[in-house]
Design an enzyme around this catalytic site. Structure first.
Site, PDB file in Angstrom:
ATOM      1  N   CYS A  64      52.432  11.683  54.013  1.00  7.98           N
ATOM      2  CA  CYS A  64      51.918  10.866  55.107  1.00  7.98           C
ATOM      3  C   CYS A  64      52.759   9.617  55.309  1.00  7.98           C
ATOM      4  O   CYS A  64      53.185   8.987  54.341  1.00  7.98           O
ATOM      5  CB  CYS A  64      50.494  10.411  54.817  1.00  7.98           C
ATOM      6  SG  CYS A  64      49.339  11.714  54.390  1.00  7.98           S
ATOM      7  N   CYS A  65      52.954   9.265  56.555  1.00 12.61           N
ATOM      8  CA  CYS A  65      53.493   7.957  56.929  1.00 12.61           C
ATOM      9  C   CYS A  65      52.841   7.596  58.256  1.00 12.61           C
ATOM     10  O   CYS A  65      52.025   8.351  58.778  1.00 12.61           O
ATOM     11  CB  CYS A  65      55.021   7.941  56.978  1.00 12.61           C
ATOM     12  SG  CYS A  65      55.771   8.886  58.308  1.00 12.61           S
TER      13      CYS A  65
END
Length: 147
Positions: A64-65
């Protein structure tokens, strides 16, 4: 099943993702902001999670970012990883079915709690296609890793 999870910021669904995977009975291997001793920079924590998959320490990963784009790009740099940025259940199902994706990339900004559940349902409920053409495409990607 062991799932390596990375996040570069403690925003959005980062913590909910870890809790939901645990609730589903998966062993979570945390990276980035989820593991205080590690760097939370997206390129670094994503690489670590993707290497967990490529090197057999995890069966799959969720990276995730903020947008999910950087995490997807970083994961796909690791040989043997097929990461897919998914914003909905249909894309997640297709990524597993037709691409045999082994790393799910998510946007911390766009993924709601409800959408997270739908994406995870689709991701974990879908198997890779056994169709000859689909399998041929996956094998071809493996050759690109070797080039």
């Amino acid at each position: 099943m062991r799932i390596s999870v990375s996040a570069d910021s403690d925003d959005g669904v980062a913590r909910q993702l870890v809790a939901e995977l645990g609730r589903r009975g998966y062993e979570v291997i945390p990276h980035g902001v989820l593991a205080p001793e590690e760097t939370a920079d997206w390129a670094f924590c994503t690489e670590t999670a993707a290497r967990d998959v490529a090197e057999g320490r995890a069966d799959q990963a969720v990276v995730c970012c903020w947008t999910g784009t950087g995490a997807s790009i970083a994961a796909n740099k690791v040989p043997g990883v097929r990461a897919a940025l998914c914003t909905d259940a249909y894309t997640a199902s297709g990524a597993r079915r037709w691409n045999d994706a082994n790393v799910l990339a998510l946007s911390l900004r766009l993924t709601s709690t409800a959408t997270l559940g739908e994406i995870l349902d689709a991701w974990f409920d879908t198997s890779a296609s056994q169709d000859h053409t689909d399998q041929q495409n996956i094998r071809h990607l493996g050759h690109l890793d070797e080039a």
